[in-house]
Design a protein around this motif. Sequence first.
Motif, PDB file in Angstrom:
ATOM      1  N   GLU A 207       1.962  40.566 -14.730  1.00  9.85           N
ATOM      2  CA  GLU A 207       1.640  39.348 -14.860  1.00  9.85           C
ATOM      3  C   GLU A 207       0.481  38.774 -13.571  1.00  9.85           C
ATOM      4  O   GLU A 207      -0.085  37.725 -13.576  1.00  9.85           O
ATOM      5  CB  GLU A 207       3.186  38.341 -14.866  1.00  9.85           C
TER       6      GLU A 207
ATOM      7  N   SER B  48      -3.237  39.014 -14.044  1.00  4.74           N
ATOM      8  CA  SER B  48      -3.393  38.028 -14.286  1.00  4.74           C
ATOM      9  C   SER B  48      -3.383  36.757 -13.373  1.00  4.74           C
ATOM     10  O   SER B  48      -4.547  36.427 -13.553  1.00  4.74           O
ATOM     11  CB  SER B  48      -2.344  37.885 -15.548  1.00  4.74           C
ATOM     12  N   GLN B  49      -2.717  36.595 -12.852  1.00  5.51           N
ATOM     13  CA  GLN B  49      -2.634  35.587 -11.621  1.00  5.51           C
ATOM     14  C   GLN B  49      -3.994  35.949 -10.535  1.00  5.51           C
ATOM     15  O   GLN B  49      -4.877  34.522 -10.088  1.00  5.51           O
ATOM     16  CB  GLN B  49      -1.568  35.803 -11.091  1.00  5.51           C
TER      17      GLN B  49
END
Length: 84
Positions: A73, A76-77
């Motif tokens: 995550e 991805s950010q």
Amino acid sequence: MLSNKHLINIGFNNVVVFNRIIAVVNPDAAPVKRLKEQARRMNKLIDATNGRRTRAVIITDSDHIILSSIQTETVSQRIDGKDG
């Protein structure tokens, strides 16, 4: 050469060129484990974990597999430009 390319920090001051990333996946799935082993045999595995646990696997367009110790995550950010 890399000055006009967007770089993504994948932990421990290691970076990947944004345009080369195809996927960021969870390392726990059996197909991903097989992919890592295949990349290791073909000398296309890059371990950027600095000895830590692998938490994200980055697949590039050159068939290189990059191991990162930061969460999927978080990577991805960073790709979306919301962090680091």
